[in-house]
Design a protein around this motif. Sequence first.
Motif, mmCIF file in Angstrom:
data_model
loop_
_atom_site.group_PDB
_atom_site.id
_atom_site.type_symbol
_atom_site.label_atom_id
_atom_site.label_comp_id
_atom_site.label_asym_id
_atom_site.label_seq_id
_atom_site.Cartn_x
_atom_site.Cartn_y
_atom_site.Cartn_z
ATOM 1 N N GLY A 16 0.964 -1.085 0.005
ATOM 2 C CA GLY A 16 0.051 0.079 -0.041
ATOM 3 C C GLY A 16 0.861 1.131 -0.087
ATOM 4 O O GLY A 16 1.625 1.570 -0.800
ATOM 5 N N GLN A 17 0.547 2.147 0.980
ATOM 6 C CA GLN A 17 1.596 3.160 0.906
ATOM 7 C C GLN A 17 2.645 3.200 2.082
ATOM 8 O O GLN A 17 3.382 4.238 1.884
ATOM 9 C CB GLN A 17 0.470 4.366 1.526
ATOM 10 N N TYR A 18 2.827 1.931 2.286
ATOM 11 C CA TYR A 18 3.952 1.751 3.240
ATOM 12 C C TYR A 18 5.236 1.060 2.538
ATOM 13 O O TYR A 18 4.934 0.257 1.780
ATOM 14 C CB TYR A 18 3.574 0.998 4.431
#
Length: 241
Positions: A16-18
């Motif tokens: 995801g955004q990580y």
Amino acid sequence: MSDILLSLRDIHTDIGQYHILHGVDLEVPRGQVTMLLGRNGAGKTTTLRTIMGILPPHRGEITLDGAPVTALNSALIARQGVALVPEDMGIFANLTVEENIILASLNGPPDRDRLERIFTAFPALRTFWKGRAGTLSGGQKQMLSVARAMITERRLYLIDEPSKGLAPAIVSTLAKALRELKAAGATILMVEQNFRLAKALGDHAAVMDNGRVIWAGPMATLAADPELQSRLMGLSLEDHA
């Protein structure tokens, strides 16, 4: 033929955004067991999932026997002879033990000699052969997960915390099966928090922290140096032996 079967160079992987992996460099020698160690959240499981093609990296290169496999999906990685035993076991609960094993066999019906070796290692699987996998105990499900990887000879076994949450007797059974797999010349990359098991099985170790490999070397070197263990992982392996 190189002594290095698997190589990771500057691998970066996001979930995801990580941004989870921050440039992993790792080599896995052929025919030996490499333990992937480190604190919770260090990126160990993400590394295995990236190798397997489940989480494609956005940077870096993975090679298997010198051939690039970075862009391959998990089905194609499996066809290259790589098997993953995931932390969540990954069995089909609504299928029988037999059906789970047949599905995992890459070359049609399981080889009878190999199947007998699995039954010898895990007698419970013979007992519950026709039973649904979902009715097995946690330890029996883990046995089935490992057996699914073992039913066909693989070039590389990726094993994620096989002893997690299991009773000591079950861990002992799993350890014996993994020692036999190692003795047969298998190449294994294994994440394991049970340091007694890691020391008993490992030839090499790679320690991860914050999405990178921060130390790599012989398992015996790490096991013999509590100060090094504490510096790398914040604990001594002897505390968990």
